[in-house]
Design an enzyme around this catalytic site. Structure first.
Site, short mmCIF file in Angstrom:
data_model
loop_
_atom_site.label_atom_id
_atom_site.label_comp_id
_atom_site.label_asym_id
_atom_site.label_seq_id
_atom_site.Cartn_x
_atom_site.Cartn_y
_atom_site.Cartn_z
N HIS A 87 0.79 -1.29 -0.01
CA HIS A 87 0.18 -0.04 0.17
C HIS A 87 1.00 1.22 0.04
O HIS A 87 0.70 2.18 -0.78
CB HIS A 87 -0.95 -0.05 1.31
CG HIS A 87 -1.68 1.33 1.44
ND1 HIS A 87 -3.09 1.35 1.08
CD2 HIS A 87 -1.34 2.50 1.71
CE1 HIS A 87 -3.75 2.41 1.39
NE2 HIS A 87 -2.69 3.27 1.66
N GLU A 88 1.89 1.37 0.81
CA GLU A 88 2.61 2.36 1.03
C GLU A 88 3.56 2.69 -0.19
O GLU A 88 3.82 3.89 -0.45
CB GLU A 88 3.28 2.50 2.20
CG GLU A 88 2.57 2.61 3.49
CD GLU A 88 1.62 3.72 3.57
OE1 GLU A 88 1.92 4.95 3.10
OE2 GLU A 88 0.58 3.80 4.48
N HIS A 113 1.78 4.85 -2.74
CA HIS A 113 2.00 6.07 -2.81
C HIS A 113 3.15 6.80 -3.28
O HIS A 113 3.41 7.43 -4.12
CB HIS A 113 2.03 6.63 -1.26
CG HIS A 113 0.61 6.40 -0.71
ND1 HIS A 113 -0.73 7.27 -1.25
CD2 HIS A 113 -0.02 5.87 0.60
CE1 HIS A 113 -1.54 7.12 -0.42
NE2 HIS A 113 -1.24 6.12 0.57
N HIS A 170 3.11 6.90 -7.08
CA HIS A 170 2.32 7.70 -7.52
C HIS A 170 3.17 8.96 -7.64
O HIS A 170 3.06 9.72 -8.37
CB HIS A 170 1.40 8.04 -6.46
CG HIS A 170 0.03 8.55 -6.86
ND1 HIS A 170 -1.10 8.83 -6.24
CD2 HIS A 170 -0.37 9.13 -8.24
CE1 HIS A 170 -2.07 9.51 -7.16
NE2 HIS A 170 -1.63 9.89 -8.11
#
Length: 712
Positions: free
Chosen positions: A499-500, A503, A506
């Protein structure tokens, strides 16, 4: 944490200097925290030279320099244009941005009593600095002029969106208020900034002050890997020969899952869930009351009925009612599932003749027993195949397949780091070899580091600023192992790791022209990272990277099938503890705060919602840092669920594609429409371009094993 900018007065962004006043002042910079970054990759942070006593003078000088730039822009006698107003605003403040990079490291990764004194002193100064920008009348009139012209005669798309975002941000932060109201607005912000600092420091103090030390007789049920880590944690605190359960989720969660000692489970549980709620100098209840009243007063100045109404106007949800509608569509199904889960756990407890009814400190422990019974799935067995080094390589593989990125370790010592545990990789394009950026990983828990996991950027890349390499960071709180031991993590923690990293991808894949467009829409930015979690359970990742840490054997297919079969297991607990926090967040910010007593309000509202007695909010109010240590998630914690609707729907797009989760066409659309644009495109429009339609709740309900609502 990124530096304070014009875009999102409450957010940090990454910009560069650009006008003559800045160049003149740069010549006089002596503080290393303000100085231009040197070294490879067009400059990297001088983490090896930062010192706490340099922070305050650096931030103060940086704010002074930035305000000088703002004054020059605001006082420009020429008619306002995008080129002479918006562009210099976008370029302004590089030294301050650099100083805030170091400030963020001390705040999140290396906090200390010395730094907290600096933080407390700077808090009102930073707030005043923000207000001087957001309330600069000459500056706002120039922005307003450019905005009005753009409404009549549109600019190129990225310029148009940049202007609209900047104008909306100033408008939302009181730029249209009269003089007296602006002054009160600034005072409120100053008071709030001090309260946010106090709230977060109180929580950190409670995490540091409450440690449970065990002796050898109290280790029943605990995995060997946990015991070794707990011994290291105790030794680090001067308790050689003992075992420490620290007051963080990464330590609490596995203890409650495996420990046979019920009284100790209760003690550890109470320590964790009472953070900020111990009626002592670190109690946060009064802080919450003050924050709620000040937020309400501030938005009332601008004519809003409540804080949530003001906050959600630029989010995908748009209104508190829409956010509540989504949450309440899921809540009944979650409660129904909790009833089933508790019944299953109680049945096991009864068979063991324990003579107990399931309490919150029993939930994880008996859930694990149910998992083994129902699915023959042992979480500790799964962990043997989830070694941190292999998982890191799995991240790199996924990034290579979807984004065409390659990760190469940098030579030790060639890039400064702020702690010996931090490692750095170079990120490049697999085909061209062009440098994309650097990725920093700070994996382990330690004193002074805030709990949880997060991602940040030290430098973003935009066309306007010359496209310097992105400097992205992931930060986790895995328990550091004893020397020579592997880091084995749970399936949930492995998903969080992915998940992290989402980021970070992104940040790394952003393709925008202007710094403002690097900003995010809170109930959308979690979507991309939540989606990346799905690749952990893909066949390619499983077969290449989920290998036994001792034998190197790939995780057996039988065990994989058990994991997939159990994917909806305990969704009652997971959904309910999250939604309880999200619902309370929205209720706090849609209720008149005048007579709110946080403890009583939390109790009454949860009772009204039918909150099961066996579960507590994931983040109880006195330590709900997402909401009360700043404004990033305030009235916005629901955003994780909103993003999960998009996630589940988008995952089905991959599942339905010929190439599955590695389908090149869908991956190309993923990067082009969902990652690269950042905030250069309206999120709803971006999603429609990817999916061909809007998302709906059906896929989310299927993912969680809940009944899909009938169509109206």
């Amino acid at each position: 944490m990124k530096s304070l900018k014009l875009i999102g007065v409450f957010a940090f962004a990454s910009f560069s200097a650009g006008i003559q006043a800045q160049e003149n002042m740069n010549k006089n910079i002596e503080n290393i925290l303000l100085a231009e970054w040197q070294g490879p990759y067009q400059g990297v942070p001088a983490f090896n030279q930062m010192q706490v006593d340099l922070i305050q003078p650096a931030i103060e000088k940086g704010m002074e320099m930035h305000l000088a730039e703002i004054a020059e822009i605001a006082n420009n006698p020429e008619p306002a244009t995008f080129q002479n107003t918006i562009i210099p605003m976008e370029k302004a403040g590089e030294p301050l941005d650099r100083a805030f990079t170091y400030y963020g490291i001390y705040s999140s990764n290396l906090s200390s009593p010395e730094f907290r004194k600096v933080q407390k002193a700077l808090s009102p100064e930073i707030s005043a600095y923000r207000s001087k920008i957001s309330q600069n009348e000459k500056l706002f009139q120039r922005i307003k002029s450019v905005y009005k012209k753009a409404q009549e005669d549109s600019l190129p798309p990225q310029q148009q969106r940049t202007v609209e975002l900047i104008y909306k941000d100033f408008e939302m932060n009181g730029a249209n208020l009269n003089k007296a109201d602006k002054a009160r607005y600034a005072d409120i912000n100053r008071e709030l900034s001090q309260l946010y600092t106090k709230f977060s420091n109180n929580v950190l103090a409670e995490e540091e002050n409450y440690v449970v030390y065990l002796d050898k007789s109290q280790l029943g049920g605990l995995p060997e890997s946990y015991i070794k880590s707990a011994a290291t944690a105790a030794a680090d605190r001067g308790h050689d020969g003992e075992y420490a359960v620290t007051n963080t989720r990464s330590s609490m969660d596995p203890f409650l899952t495996y420990s046979n000692e019920r009284e100790l489970r209760e003690k550890v549980w109470r320590n964790y869930y009472s953070r900020g709620d111990n009626q002592d100098e670190f109690d946060n209840n009064e802080v919450i009351s003050k924050i709620l009243k000040l937020r309400d007063e501030r938005v009332e100045l601008m004519g809003y009925d409540n804080y949530a109404e003001w906050r959600l106007q630029d989010r995908m949800a748009k209104t508190p009612e829409k956010a509540m509608e989504l949450m309440m569509a899921v809540w009944p199904a979650a409660l129904a599932r909790v009833e089933e889960e508790v019944a299953d756990m109680q049945e096991i407890a009864d068979k063991e003749n324990k003579g107990i009814s399931i309490k919150p400190w029993d939930y994880r422990y008996y859930a694990e027993k149910v998992r083994k019974q129902k699915y023959d799935l042992d979480s500790e067995e799964v962990k043997q195949y989830l070694e941190l080094g292999n998982l890191t390589q799995a991240l790199f593989f996924t990034a290579g397949e979807l984004f065409n990125f390659e990760f190469t370790p940098v030579e030790k010592g060639s890039v400064p780091v702020f702690h010996p545990d931090v490692k750095v990789w170079e990120v490049s394009d697999k085909d061209s070899g062009e440098i994309v950026g650097l990725w920093y990983l700070d994996p382990y828990a330690r004193q002074g580091k805030r709990s949880g996991a997060w991602a940040t950027t030290y430098r973003s890349a935009t066309e306007l600023m010359g496209g310097k390499p992105v400097l992205a960071s992931n930060n986790s709180n895995f328990i550091k192992p004893a020397p020579g031991e592997p880091v084995l993590v749970s399936w949930d923690d492995a998903e969080t790791f992915f998940h992290e990293f989402g980021h970070a991808l992104h940040f790394l894949s952003a393709d925008v022209k202007y710094p403002t467009l690097q900003s995010g829409v809170r109930d959308y930015t979690e979507f991309q990272s939540q989606l990346l979690e799905r690749w952990l359970s893909t066949d390619k990742v499983i077969n290449k990277f989920l290998k036994h840490h001792e034998t190197g054997e790939v995780i057996p297919q039988e065990l994989v099938e058990k994991i997939k079969k159990a994917s909806t297991f305990n969704q009652g607990f997971a959904t309910t503890e999250f939604l309880a926090s999200a619902l309370m967040d929205m209720k706090y910010h849609t209720t008149d705060p005048e007579n709110i007593d946080p403890g009583q309000f939390e109790k009454e509202q949860l009772e009204e919602l039918g909150m099961p007695e066996q579960i507590v909010m994931r983040h109880r109010s006195p330590h709900f840092g997402h909401v009360f240590s700043g404004e990033g998630y305030a009235a916005g914690y629901y955003g994780y669920l909103w993003a999960d609707v998009l996630t589940s729907d988008a995952a089905e797009a991959f599942a339905e594609a010929p190439g599955g989760f590695y389908d090149k066409e869908v991956a190309h659309k993923l990067v082009r429409f969902l990652f690269a644009p950042r905030n250069a495109m309206d999120p709803a429009e971006a999603y429609r371009k990817f999916r061909g339609r809007d998302a709906n709740i059906d896929a989310l309900m299927r993912d969680r094993g809940f009944p899909v609502p009938e169509k109206q």
